[in-house]
Design a protein around this motif. Structure first.
Motif, PDB file in Angstrom:
ATOM      1  N   ALA A 343      54.355  72.343  -7.712  1.00 31.19           N
ATOM      2  CA  ALA A 343      55.313  73.447  -7.796  1.00 31.19           C
ATOM      3  C   ALA A 343      56.171  73.344  -9.049  1.00 31.19           C
ATOM      4  CB  ALA A 343      56.200  73.470  -6.556  1.00 31.19           C
ATOM      5  N   LEU A 344      56.281  72.128  -9.608  1.00 32.00           N
ATOM      6  CA  LEU A 344      57.020  71.901 -10.845  1.00 32.00           C
ATOM      7  C   LEU A 344      56.071  71.807 -12.035  1.00 32.00           C
ATOM      8  CD1 LEU A 344      59.554  69.231  -9.526  1.00 32.00           C
ATOM      9  CD2 LEU A 344      59.936  71.688  -9.835  1.00 32.00           C
ATOM     10  N   PHE A 345      54.795  72.155 -11.798  1.00 26.10           N
ATOM     11  CA  PHE A 345      53.747  72.153 -12.825  1.00 26.10           C
ATOM     12  C   PHE A 345      53.522  70.759 -13.396  1.00 26.10           C
ATOM     13  CE2 PHE A 345      55.805  76.287 -12.623  1.00 26.10           C
ATOM     14  CZ  PHE A 345      54.724  77.044 -12.189  1.00 26.10           C
ATOM     15  N   LYS A 346      53.580  69.775 -12.496  1.00 24.36           N
ATOM     16  CA  LYS A 346      53.258  68.394 -12.817  1.00 24.36           C
ATOM     17  C   LYS A 346      52.086  67.965 -11.940  1.00 24.36           C
ATOM     18  CE  LYS A 346      58.166  67.314 -13.607  1.00 24.36           C
ATOM     19  NZ  LYS A 346      59.289  66.426 -13.192  1.00 24.36           N
ATOM     20  N   GLY A 347      51.084  67.336 -12.549  1.00 24.37           N
ATOM     21  CA  GLY A 347      49.924  66.900 -11.789  1.00 24.37           C
ATOM     22  C   GLY A 347      48.764  66.585 -12.704  1.00 24.37           C
ATOM     23  N   ALA A 348      47.653  66.200 -12.095  1.00 27.37           N
ATOM     24  CA  ALA A 348      46.466  65.819 -12.859  1.00 27.37           C
ATOM     25  C   ALA A 348      45.365  66.843 -12.633  1.00 27.37           C
ATOM     26  CB  ALA A 348      45.992  64.427 -12.452  1.00 27.37           C
ATOM     27  N   GLU A 349      44.894  67.426 -13.716  1.00 25.19           N
ATOM     28  CA  GLU A 349      43.780  68.375 -13.608  1.00 25.19           C
ATOM     29  C   GLU A 349      42.600  67.697 -12.920  1.00 25.19           C
ATOM     30  OE1 GLU A 349      40.839  71.046 -16.495  1.00 25.19           O
ATOM     31  OE2 GLU A 349      42.543  69.937 -17.358  1.00 25.19           O
ATOM     32  N   GLY A 350      42.022  68.367 -11.951  1.00 26.05           N
ATOM     33  CA  GLY A 350      40.885  67.826 -11.223  1.00 26.05           C
ATOM     34  C   GLY A 350      41.241  67.149  -9.915  1.00 26.05           C
ATOM     35  N   SER A 351      42.522  66.912  -9.654  1.00 20.81           N
ATOM     36  CA  SER A 351      42.904  66.348  -8.357  1.00 20.81           C
ATOM     37  C   SER A 351      42.395  67.273  -7.259  1.00 20.81           C
ATOM     38  CB  SER A 351      44.423  66.205  -8.254  1.00 20.81           C
ATOM     39  OG  SER A 351      44.890  65.168  -9.086  1.00 20.81           O
ATOM     40  N   THR A 352      41.714  66.698  -6.271  1.00 20.91           N
ATOM     41  CA  THR A 352      41.028  67.508  -5.261  1.00 20.91           C
ATOM     42  C   THR A 352      41.391  67.063  -3.859  1.00 20.91           C
ATOM     43  OG1 THR A 352      39.157  67.849  -6.771  1.00 20.91           O
ATOM     44  CG2 THR A 352      38.788  68.305  -4.429  1.00 20.91           C
ATOM     45  N   LEU A 353      41.906  67.995  -3.070  1.00 23.13           N
ATOM     46  CA  LEU A 353      42.229  67.758  -1.659  1.00 23.13           C
ATOM     47  C   LEU A 353      41.380  68.700  -0.821  1.00 23.13           C
ATOM     48  CD1 LEU A 353      44.013  66.584   0.653  1.00 23.13           C
ATOM     49  CD2 LEU A 353      45.611  68.468   0.203  1.00 23.13           C
ATOM     50  N   MET A 354      40.661  68.124   0.144  1.00 20.37           N
ATOM     51  CA  MET A 354      39.872  68.913   1.079  1.00 20.37           C
ATOM     52  C   MET A 354      40.417  68.675   2.482  1.00 20.37           C
ATOM     53  SD  MET A 354      36.142  68.101  -0.629  1.00 20.37           S
ATOM     54  CE  MET A 354      35.211  69.107   0.502  1.00 20.37           C
ATOM     55  N   VAL A 355      40.538  69.743   3.262  1.00 15.65           N
ATOM     56  CA  VAL A 355      41.124  69.654   4.595  1.00 15.65           C
ATOM     57  C   VAL A 355      40.266  70.431   5.582  1.00 15.65           C
ATOM     58  CG1 VAL A 355      43.149  70.171   6.018  1.00 15.65           C
ATOM     59  CG2 VAL A 355      43.459  69.411   3.657  1.00 15.65           C
ATOM     60  N   ASP A 356      40.140  69.890   6.807  1.00 12.96           N
ATOM     61  CA  ASP A 356      39.343  70.566   7.824  1.00 12.96           C
ATOM     62  C   ASP A 356      39.868  70.224   9.214  1.00 12.96           C
ATOM     63  OD1 ASP A 356      37.405  72.207   8.835  1.00 12.96           O
ATOM     64  OD2 ASP A 356      35.697  70.955   8.260  1.00 12.96           O
ATOM     65  N   ASN A 357      39.536  71.083  10.171  1.00 12.99           N
ATOM     66  CA  ASN A 357      39.799  70.870  11.599  1.00 12.99           C
ATOM     67  C   ASN A 357      41.231  70.402  11.870  1.00 12.99           C
ATOM     68  OD1 ASN A 357      37.168  71.636  12.052  1.00 12.99           O
ATOM     69  ND2 ASN A 357      36.401  69.563  12.348  1.00 12.99           N
ATOM     70  N   VAL A 358      42.170  71.229  11.457  1.00  8.94           N
ATOM     71  CA  VAL A 358      43.583  70.939  11.683  1.00  8.94           C
ATOM     72  C   VAL A 358      44.010  71.493  13.035  1.00  8.94           C
ATOM     73  CG1 VAL A 358      45.926  71.431  10.872  1.00  8.94           C
ATOM     74  CG2 VAL A 358      44.117  70.895   9.232  1.00  8.94           C
ATOM     75  N   GLU A 359      44.809  70.710  13.745  1.00 13.86           N
ATOM     76  CA  GLU A 359      45.286  71.133  15.056  1.00 13.86           C
ATOM     77  C   GLU A 359      46.747  70.786  15.230  1.00 13.86           C
ATOM     78  OE1 GLU A 359      44.181  70.767  19.829  1.00 13.86           O
ATOM     79  OE2 GLU A 359      42.935  69.767  18.325  1.00 13.86           O
ATOM     80  N   LEU A 360      47.461  71.686  15.848  1.00 15.07           N
ATOM     81  CA  LEU A 360      48.870  71.466  16.152  1.00 15.07           C
ATOM     82  C   LEU A 360      49.004  71.143  17.623  1.00 15.07           C
ATOM     83  CD1 LEU A 360      51.855  71.583  15.169  1.00 15.07           C
ATOM     84  CD2 LEU A 360      51.881  73.944  15.986  1.00 15.07           C
ATOM     85  N   ILE A 361      49.569  69.979  17.925  1.00 18.97           N
ATOM     86  CA  ILE A 361      49.868  69.598  19.306  1.00 18.97           C
ATOM     87  C   ILE A 361      51.311  70.010  19.573  1.00 18.97           C
ATOM     88  CG2 ILE A 361      50.077  67.679  20.929  1.00 18.97           C
ATOM     89  CD1 ILE A 361      47.962  66.218  19.208  1.00 18.97           C
TER      90      ILE A 361
END
Length: 363
Positions: A343-361
């Motif tokens: 959000a502050l435009f700081k980070g590494a190009e190519g950083s990859t986060l994958m997310v699946d099957n999220v559940e809220l208890i």
């Protein structure tokens, strides 16, 4: 004899405007779930129109609504701005340019955003792919809840990018089907010029105000949907790989990028203003906050790894009021980002986060 003099202007009349755009759309603020309406979504070939999605509060009669439109100068719209229509199904509007040569069709889709319609399981199986980028959504009980992302902001800087080159996409690399894949992307010369050299992949329950994407980027992400349950634990699965070079204030550093996963519960202020991207920069401190589920650390994982994050109510010393909960006074959001400081435009190009099957208890 009298002498008559004829004067003619050397300035020709300005040519009629050739633009046929909806610049803004408005409805009474008291019925809107969000304070802004995004009219900048890409053309969707599946509906053969430019979509405008509007969420309204429970109790709103969507069979008799009269949205008003601001158009590019000289343009006209049919049906007329301010005319009453039944929005049980999307209503199509055609904007004609002042010169009469150009037309643009919009599809206005109005739905009731009720706490009862918010799912508690998220499988990331579906996305609208008819436009330039993916818009991920969940369906439950015939209701459709769309995830927010910064993809529309990225398109301002990288208009030629292909759908799979955007920061947030639906991927076939899921645990047992699709998943959401978030990648920190370079925003090219235009992004660098305005001090926004990277764009973190992100996904959140809420909406993205593309009109603020350049001028007030932290305020562009509007977090939250009405929720009538007490959240206890957020669970799901993730993979993460950090990019090679961390970019900060225009320079590469040895800092290692981190991802971000968190969820929030807060009481909607009287002014109806949703919490936004400033929240994380304030270390999640805000007088409206009720509880926070925050994943600490950013360990890289090549295999699907389960996360389980409890909601901390003690941090804010507050409790859930059952009457307010039933009345839809509380808002809830889940937020994912491939770069924690994106959000502050700081980070590494190519950083990859994958997310699946999220559940809220929940309780």
């Amino acid at each position: 004899m009298p002498i008559s003099v004829s004067l003619t202007s050397c300035i020709q009349d300005e040519a009629p405007n050739a633009e046929a755009d909806i610049v803004s759309c408005s409805l009474p603020k008291e019925i809107l779930s969000y304070s802004s309406i995004d009219v900048g979504l890409e053309f969707d070939k599946n509906i053969n129109a430019y979509p405008i999605y509007i969420s309204v509060k429970p109790g709103t009669d969507i069979t008799a609504l009269a949205p008003e439109f601001e158009l590019t100068p000289g343009a006209t719209i049919e049906p007329a701005s301010g005319s009453v229509h039944d929005f049980t199904n999307p209503v199509r509007y055609v904007v004609t340019s002042e010169d009469g040569m150009w037309h643009r069709t919009y599809s206005v889709d109005i739905s009731i955003l009720s706490p009862a319609n918010i799912p508690t399981s998220f499988t990331f199986e579906k996305a609208e792919t008819g436009g330039r980028y993916h818009v991920i959504y969940e369906e439950t009980g015939g209701n459709k809840v769309t995830w927010g992302s910064g993809n529309s902001g990225f398109s301002l800087a990288m208009s030629t990018a292909k759908p799979d080159e955007y920061p947030t996409v639906l991927s076939e690399e899921g645990m047992d089907g699709n998943c959401v894949k978030m990648v920190t992307r370079n925003t090219g010369s235009l992004g660098s010029l305005v001090g926004m050299p990277i764009a973190s992949g992100n996904l959140f329950l809420g909406n993205f105000d593309v009109l603020n994407a350049m001028s007030k980027p932290l305020e562009a992400t509007k977090f939250g949907v009405p929720f009538d349950k007490k959240p206890l634990i957020l669970t799901g699965y993730y993979k993460y790989k950090s990019g090679d070079k961390f970019l900060e204030n225009g320079n590469y550093t040895d800092k290692k990028d981190e991802f971000s996963i968190y969820a929030i519960m807060y009481e909607l202020p009287e002014n109806g203003k949703l919490l936004d991207g400033n929240l994380q920069t304030r270390n999640f401190e805000d007088e409206s906050m009720i509880a926070l589920a925050l994943m600490e650390g950013s360990e890289e994982k090549d295999e699907w790894t389960k996360f389980e994050i409890p909601f901390d109510y003690n941090r804010y010393g507050k409790y859930i009021d059952k009457d307010k909960l039933a009345a839809g006074k509380y808002y809830f959001s889940i937020v994912f980002a491939s770069s924690k400081e994106g959000a502050l435009f700081k980070g590494a190009e190519g950083s990859t986060l994958m997310v699946d099957n999220v559940e809220l208890i929940y309780e």
